[in-house]
Design an enzyme around this catalytic site. Structure first.
Site, mmCIF file in Angstrom:
data_model
loop_
_atom_site.group_PDB
_atom_site.id
_atom_site.type_symbol
_atom_site.label_atom_id
_atom_site.label_comp_id
_atom_site.label_asym_id
_atom_site.label_seq_id
_atom_site.Cartn_x
_atom_site.Cartn_y
_atom_site.Cartn_z
ATOM 1 N N HIS A 136 -0.004 8.850 3.965
ATOM 2 C CA HIS A 136 -1.255 9.581 3.797
ATOM 3 C C HIS A 136 -1.106 10.960 4.416
ATOM 4 O O HIS A 136 -0.797 11.102 5.597
ATOM 5 C CB HIS A 136 -2.417 8.819 4.430
ATOM 6 C CG HIS A 136 -2.768 7.573 3.705
ATOM 7 N ND1 HIS A 136 -3.157 6.406 4.338
ATOM 8 C CD2 HIS A 136 -2.765 7.281 2.375
ATOM 9 C CE1 HIS A 136 -3.404 5.477 3.425
ATOM 10 N NE2 HIS A 136 -3.174 5.981 2.231
ATOM 11 N N GLU A 190 -2.580 12.417 7.921
ATOM 12 C CA GLU A 190 -2.323 11.674 9.159
ATOM 13 C C GLU A 190 -1.100 12.249 9.876
ATOM 14 O O GLU A 190 -0.045 11.629 9.958
ATOM 15 C CB GLU A 190 -2.176 10.183 8.828
ATOM 16 C CG GLU A 190 -3.467 9.616 8.244
ATOM 17 C CD GLU A 190 -3.323 8.237 7.615
ATOM 18 O OE1 GLU A 190 -2.248 7.612 7.785
ATOM 19 O OE2 GLU A 190 -4.267 7.786 6.935
ATOM 20 N N ARG A 239 -5.547 13.423 1.396
ATOM 21 C CA ARG A 239 -4.964 12.113 1.698
ATOM 22 C C ARG A 239 -3.867 11.686 0.719
ATOM 23 O O ARG A 239 -2.855 11.101 1.108
ATOM 24 C CB ARG A 239 -6.097 11.073 1.686
ATOM 25 C CG ARG A 239 -5.671 9.606 1.739
ATOM 26 C CD ARG A 239 -6.912 8.740 1.642
ATOM 27 N NE ARG A 239 -6.626 7.332 1.392
ATOM 28 C CZ ARG A 239 -6.584 6.390 2.326
ATOM 29 N NH1 ARG A 239 -6.781 6.710 3.595
ATOM 30 N NH2 ARG A 239 -6.356 5.125 2.019
ATOM 31 N N HIS A 286 0.581 4.911 10.361
ATOM 32 C CA HIS A 286 -0.610 5.569 9.826
ATOM 33 C C HIS A 286 -1.493 6.012 10.998
ATOM 34 O O HIS A 286 -1.148 5.836 12.158
ATOM 35 C CB HIS A 286 -1.399 4.606 8.934
ATOM 36 C CG HIS A 286 -0.715 4.251 7.656
ATOM 37 N ND1 HIS A 286 -1.145 4.717 6.426
ATOM 38 C CD2 HIS A 286 0.361 3.459 7.394
ATOM 39 C CE1 HIS A 286 -0.358 4.237 5.470
ATOM 40 N NE2 HIS A 286 0.563 3.477 6.033
ATOM 41 N N GLU A 295 -1.625 1.569 12.875
ATOM 42 C CA GLU A 295 -2.621 2.643 12.873
ATOM 43 C C GLU A 295 -2.647 3.255 14.271
ATOM 44 O O GLU A 295 -3.123 2.640 15.225
ATOM 45 C CB GLU A 295 -4.002 2.109 12.495
ATOM 46 C CG GLU A 295 -4.092 1.516 11.101
ATOM 47 C CD GLU A 295 -4.213 2.577 10.016
ATOM 48 O OE1 GLU A 295 -4.270 3.785 10.362
ATOM 49 O OE2 GLU A 295 -4.252 2.192 8.835
#
Length: 485
Positions: A248, A251, A303, A374, A448
């Site tokens: 993405h 990020e 994104r 991510h 994440e």
């Protein structure tokens, strides 16, 4: 005839792509697939069928949290296209990010109505809260509705563009001088452009030719290299780990963390434990180079990738993490090309996701783990993401995941929640970790990274090294677990 009509377009594209040579040759059979053996997306005609499905006004309760943004993302996509034509950056002055509690009955339905009116979008969230992006011209209206409905929220970011302007300051003179002495521009005190990242990888391959090589496994839609770096001492008994970042585009902490991992393992390889040295590390820092560059020059919050969708309202890009071929097209993925979670015309319709899948499938390496980095939220997620289900060995994944999370917390204090993607967050089909697990890779995790919402995607550069150090501690735990298989 207005261009707003949906059409069906069959597009055949045939492109011949030549493999980029390795920077240094390694013994055949122990490392990379033989040159030319990995079929690339451009090597065969591609038939792209554009969906005619018009986004419906499905009741909010039947939609997953990540689907909130479909309509507003369509509007933002059109505005971004106008900014692109005008050669200007998308400006988020006055836009805000709120943290909204969703535990009260009716909150999600209200947010759904606001979304359908193009007043809000969402950044992240789980079953108890959502981080909500509010456009500057919608602040007064949304505030009034939230107060009327007695919905609890607080402002996390009061001016998004101000935060963006402060996120990535230029290096001071001492850091610039250090770059010159070091031979590459990577510092982990700044978010770097793709050219710096690729130059850093090439530098390491030339500096440590006995253990490091770089290969281009494919090309992005706009023709940028998908560069994978391999760290290995060449032992035929080695297991293998594939790590990627930057799926993405917005990020930024993801490629920064992944390049930090590369640097620490490469520079200290002789002193590393056998757990690290007895693994072949394959690392792709930026899966989505087109989108990543776009966030630096046009739209900080972009994104998706940058492949156009024919027959739409100038909407561009697919979410690469909804485009992988295991249970593609299911829950948590949109058929609307203007959505931030657009799944693509079909599984592996995007050159970036297809190149990764073809490389892993054709590699001679014995992959035992797949890590994809991510942001944000501080979660350590394992399959399945496509639905509220878990694989047969989910207890193993949970144990290892909690061990990684403990190492992260012991190193820097950050607390990571561990669980299945669908159970801890929400269903999202077409993810790369689900696909990797379906290929038989034992340990497949989506990580994440920080933070939990104070900065969200706009994480200041002062966080890079602390976050990356924590991640390295987690990787060391994973390496030790792999050798117990």
């Amino acid at each position: 005839m207005k261009m707003w009509l949906w059409t069906v377009v069959l597009l055949a594209v045939t492109t011949l792509t030549f493999c980029t040579p390795l920077i240094n040759e390694l013994e055949p059979g122990k490392d990379w697939p033989k040159r030319g053996s990995v079929k690339q997306p451009q090597d065969e005609p591609e038939i792209t069928e554009i969906s005619t499905e018009v986004p419906s006004n499905t009741d909010f309760k039947e939609r997953t949290p990540v689907e909130f943004g479909d309509e507003i993302e369509e509007e933002i996509a059109i505005l971004a296209k106008a900014a692109e034509v005008a050669d200007t950056k998308v400006d988020y002055s006055g836009a805000q990010v709120w943290k909204v509690s969703t535990e009260k009955t009716g909150v999600r339905a209200t947010l759904g109505r606001l979304r359908r009116r193009n007043l809000i979008s969402t950044w992240a969230g789980n079953q108890t809260y959502l981080d909500v992006f509010v456009k500057s011209n919608a602040l007064q209206n949304v505030t009034r509705i939230m107060k009327r409905e007695n919905i609890t929220f607080h402002i996390v970011i009061d001016d998004l563009q101000k935060r963006i302007n402060e996120e990535n300051p230029p290096l001071d003179e001492n850091e610039i001088e250090l770059q010159d002495r070091r031979g590459h521009r990577m510092t982990w005190k700044q978010y770097h452009r793709l050219e710096d990242i690729h130059g850093f990888m090439d530098y390491l391959a030339k500096t440590y030719p006995k253990i490091i090589s770089v290969n281009t496994i494919g090309k992005s839609y706009e023709g940028r290299d998908l560069k994978v770096l391999r760290i290995s001492d060449g032992k035929p008994t080695n297991k293998a780990v594939f790590i990627d970042g930057g799926i993405h585009a917005r990020e930024w902490i993801s490629p920064a963390t992944v390049t930090y991992l590369i640097n620490q393992i490469a520079e200290n390889f002789d002193e590393e434990s056998d757990d690290i040295k007895n693994i072949d590390w394959y690392i792709l820092p930026v899966v989505n180079p087109d989108g990543y560059e776009y966030t630096h020059v046009k739209d900080r919050l972009w994104r998706k990738n940058r492949k156009p969708t024919i027959g739409t309202r100038a909407c561009v890009g697919a979410d690469l993490n909804r485009n992988f071929g295991y249970r593609w097209g299911g829950k948590g993925a949109s058929s609307n090309p203007c959505s931030d979670i657009y799944r693509g015309a079909r599984a592996f319709s995007e050159p970036e996701s297809k190149a990764v899948s073809e490389f892993i499938k054709n590699s001679a390496a014995n992959f035992s783990a797949y890590l994809t980095y991510h942001s944000y939220g501080q979660y350590l997620l394992y399959p399945w993401g496509y639905d509220t289900a878990v694989p047969p060995d989910h207890k193993d994944l949970d144990i290892v995941g909690k061990s990684i999370a403990a190492a992260i917390e012991n190193t820097g204090g950050s607390k990571y929640s561990v669980g299945s993607s669908s159970g801890l967050l929400y269903p999202a089909s077409g993810g790369s970790d689900d696909w990797a697990k379906a290929q038989g890779i034992k340990y497949a995790f989506t990580i994440e990274l920080s933070d939990t919402g104070r900065y969200g995607f706009i994480l200041p550069t002062s966080f890079i090294e602390p976050v990356a150090r924590e991640s390295l501690a987690g990787v060391r735990v994973l390496a030790s677990q792999i050798h117990k298989l």
